[in-house]
Design an enzyme around this catalytic site. Sequence first.
Site, short mmCIF file in Angstrom:
data_model
loop_
_atom_site.label_atom_id
_atom_site.label_comp_id
_atom_site.label_asym_id
_atom_site.label_seq_id
_atom_site.Cartn_x
_atom_site.Cartn_y
_atom_site.Cartn_z
CG ASP A 1 -2.06 -0.97 1.11
OD1 ASP A 1 -2.28 -1.50 0.01
OD2 ASP A 1 -2.73 -1.22 2.13
CG ASP B 1 -1.60 -3.62 4.65
OD1 ASP B 1 -1.66 -3.26 3.46
OD2 ASP B 1 -2.16 -4.65 5.07
CE LYS C 1 -4.73 -5.14 5.70
NZ LYS C 1 -4.89 -5.90 4.41
#
Length: 356
Positions: free
Chosen positions: A251, A264, A266
């Site tokens: 990411d 990352d 989420k």
Amino acid sequence: MHVARMFILKRVVSFGGIIVLPCTSLSACSLSACHRLRSTKRHSPYSSVDSERYSSLVKSVMKSRVTSQSPETLQAEDEHIYGPIVKAQLPSSRPDMRVPKTLHPFLHCEETVEAEELESGPPARISSKRGQDKSSIPSVTRILQQTLSPEQIFYLERWKKRMIAELGEDGFKEYTQNLFRQGKLFHSVLEDILMSGESWKNKSSLETPEYPPEIQGYMKSISHVLEDVSAVRAIESTVQHDTLNYMGIVDCVARYRGVLCVIDWKTSEKPKPFLSNTYDNPVQVAAYAGALNNDGNYKYQVQNGLIVVAYKDGTPAHAHQMSSELMLEYWKTWLLRLDEYTEQRSSASSAFSEKR
């Protein structure tokens, strides 16, 4: 003398089954003890407490007790309510004490861990080349999905069955499609923000950004995290480990509070205040970092990770930072999952050859 003996027998006294001769001197303490033996149960010191006044407190304490249910009892309960879970296997209570077959290094020693001069310029964005030979290089996501533990499979299928019972087949399909669409839109907006190279503090102070309604809560949730992100080096960029033969798409690679991390992003509808609540996400981040460290397209090394969980209702996101020591532990777990995936592929290939 006979008369005296009869007189003594008549004077025999019994207290609670204990026979006491009249010649025995009974103190006040002995009589008190005997009285307690025959008296009713003593009252609790809490009997005078106003139970109505504190009833809500008692109920809240009782509700907060940790459940004693196990996967076995949960499965029995679910089978009674929703029907049997056909594919689920009960988790094993034995801990996994395996070690990777090959403990491949996490860092590439020939590369520099920190390279300050590379922080200038636009972030890298290397496109995936999987379309050329999609079957030869598996992704991190595929490997993790195909090597779930029996316990993970049990709870995942249990959640799915409960959601279908509540929403129906079509409703559950629409629910998952909406989650995917929101996640994709969220990452797209984040990509635009991070690729611009402008500080989030400066950007937010100049104007109030407008986002699609579906992700307004998510963007509000991560606003405080973005203030600590700087020196972005990669966005939605492919990493590949040629030696271990896997790939993935990170990411973001940037500094979080001054520390270079694989980040990352989420999304979640439920709070995840602890790293353990993120399930396999730490293993995924370690796998991405290990691939990046061994990918010749990146001239630096990353030792730390960050998992940011954004919430739809705008609640401040949880930012779980992973130290280099913790990343090494999850790297070992990733190598075990990779070994398991390779064994599965080998077994499937052997079975196919025998059928032919």
